[in-house]
Design a protein around this motif. Structure first.
Motif, PDB file in Angstrom:
ATOM      1  N   PHE A  44     -32.394  14.554 -10.976  1.00 57.52           N
ATOM      2  CA  PHE A  44     -32.425  15.009  -9.568  1.00 57.52           C
ATOM      3  C   PHE A  44     -31.076  14.726  -9.221  1.00 57.52           C
ATOM      4  O   PHE A  44     -30.431  15.490  -8.271  1.00 57.52           O
ATOM      5  CB  PHE A  44     -33.504  14.675  -8.897  1.00 57.52           C
ATOM      6  CG  PHE A  44     -35.087  15.314  -9.193  1.00 57.52           C
ATOM      7  CD1 PHE A  44     -35.063  16.555  -8.522  1.00 57.52           C
ATOM      8  CD2 PHE A  44     -35.684  14.749 -10.170  1.00 57.52           C
ATOM      9  CE1 PHE A  44     -36.196  17.321  -9.064  1.00 57.52           C
ATOM     10  CE2 PHE A  44     -36.905  15.442 -10.297  1.00 57.52           C
ATOM     11  CZ  PHE A  44     -37.186  16.744  -9.841  1.00 57.52           C
ATOM     12  N   ARG A  94     -32.573  21.586  -8.181  1.00 57.86           N
ATOM     13  CA  ARG A  94     -33.934  21.182  -7.963  1.00 57.86           C
ATOM     14  C   ARG A  94     -34.647  21.742  -9.008  1.00 57.86           C
ATOM     15  O   ARG A  94     -35.416  21.246  -9.589  1.00 57.86           O
ATOM     16  CB  ARG A  94     -34.313  20.698  -6.525  1.00 57.86           C
ATOM     17  CG  ARG A  94     -33.413  19.778  -5.719  1.00 57.86           C
ATOM     18  CD  ARG A  94     -33.855  19.651  -4.332  1.00 57.86           C
ATOM     19  NE  ARG A  94     -35.075  18.777  -4.450  1.00 57.86           N
ATOM     20  CZ  ARG A  94     -35.322  17.553  -4.699  1.00 57.86           C
ATOM     21  NH1 ARG A  94     -34.252  16.802  -4.880  1.00 57.86           N
ATOM     22  NH2 ARG A  94     -36.615  16.929  -4.668  1.00 57.86           N
ATOM     23  N   ALA A 130     -34.072  20.475 -12.441  1.00 57.75           N
ATOM     24  CA  ALA A 130     -34.409  19.178 -12.500  1.00 57.75           C
ATOM     25  C   ALA A 130     -36.071  19.034 -12.611  1.00 57.75           C
ATOM     26  O   ALA A 130     -36.450  18.400 -13.558  1.00 57.75           O
ATOM     27  CB  ALA A 130     -33.854  18.373 -11.404  1.00 57.75           C
TER      28      ALA A 130
END
Length: 163
Positions: free
Chosen positions: A35, A41, A44
């Protein structure tokens, strides 16, 4: 029979060590790194989910190995007077927790990820995002609990080994 107990003890300690090690490595080495270093995001989270599935498989293998070694221990030790009962109880709580978060929590989280699509553009007040965040917190709490219980199991096992 003594040789079987030594092999069982080795497998037992190895399974606890692998289980704890994988939780520690994932929690402190992988998740935060993904992250922090990936620009999205969503990406990730996607990669994190793939790694979590592999972690869960490792955990389930460790559960199976530990169950077998507990059966071997039970056949050799007086269950009522030994710390084996406490060790087994800790193991059962860990196993139930693992099966719960690796099946139900993960499955529900995956369904929500499909609805959310892009975490970078989703607000935290979106109902699916709120539910996902609650499930994520539950997963983290259960994983953390397993980490602490695993340390307890390792300690109880180490003081109880028969050589």
């Amino acid at each position: 029979m003594e040789h079987l107990i030594k092999i069982s003890n080795f497998i037992h300690l190895l399974a606890i060590g692998v289980w704890l090690g994988s939780i520690i490595f994932f929690s402190f080495g992988v998740a935060g790194t993904l992250f922090k270093n990936l620009s999205s995001r969503s990406e990730a989270g996607k990669l994190n989910g793939i790694i979590l599935k592999k972690l869960n498989k490792i955990e389930l293998i460790c559960i199976k190995l530990l169950f077998i070694t507990f059966l071997i221990d039970y056949s050799q030790v007086n269950f009522r007077t030994d710390i084996l009962f406490v060790r087994f109880a800790v193991f059962v709580v860990m196993a139930i927790s693992t099966v719960t978060y690796s099946t139900y929590v993960t499955t529900e989280s995956e369904k929500l990820k499909e609805k959310i699509i892009n975490f970078d553009e989703t607000t935290k007040d979106m109902p699916e995002r709120k539910k996902f965040d609650r499930l994520h917190k539950l997963y983290v709490k259960m994983l953390s609990t397993n980490l602490f219980l695993g340390w307890a199991l390792l300690y109880l096992t180490s003081i109880n080994l028969k050589y």
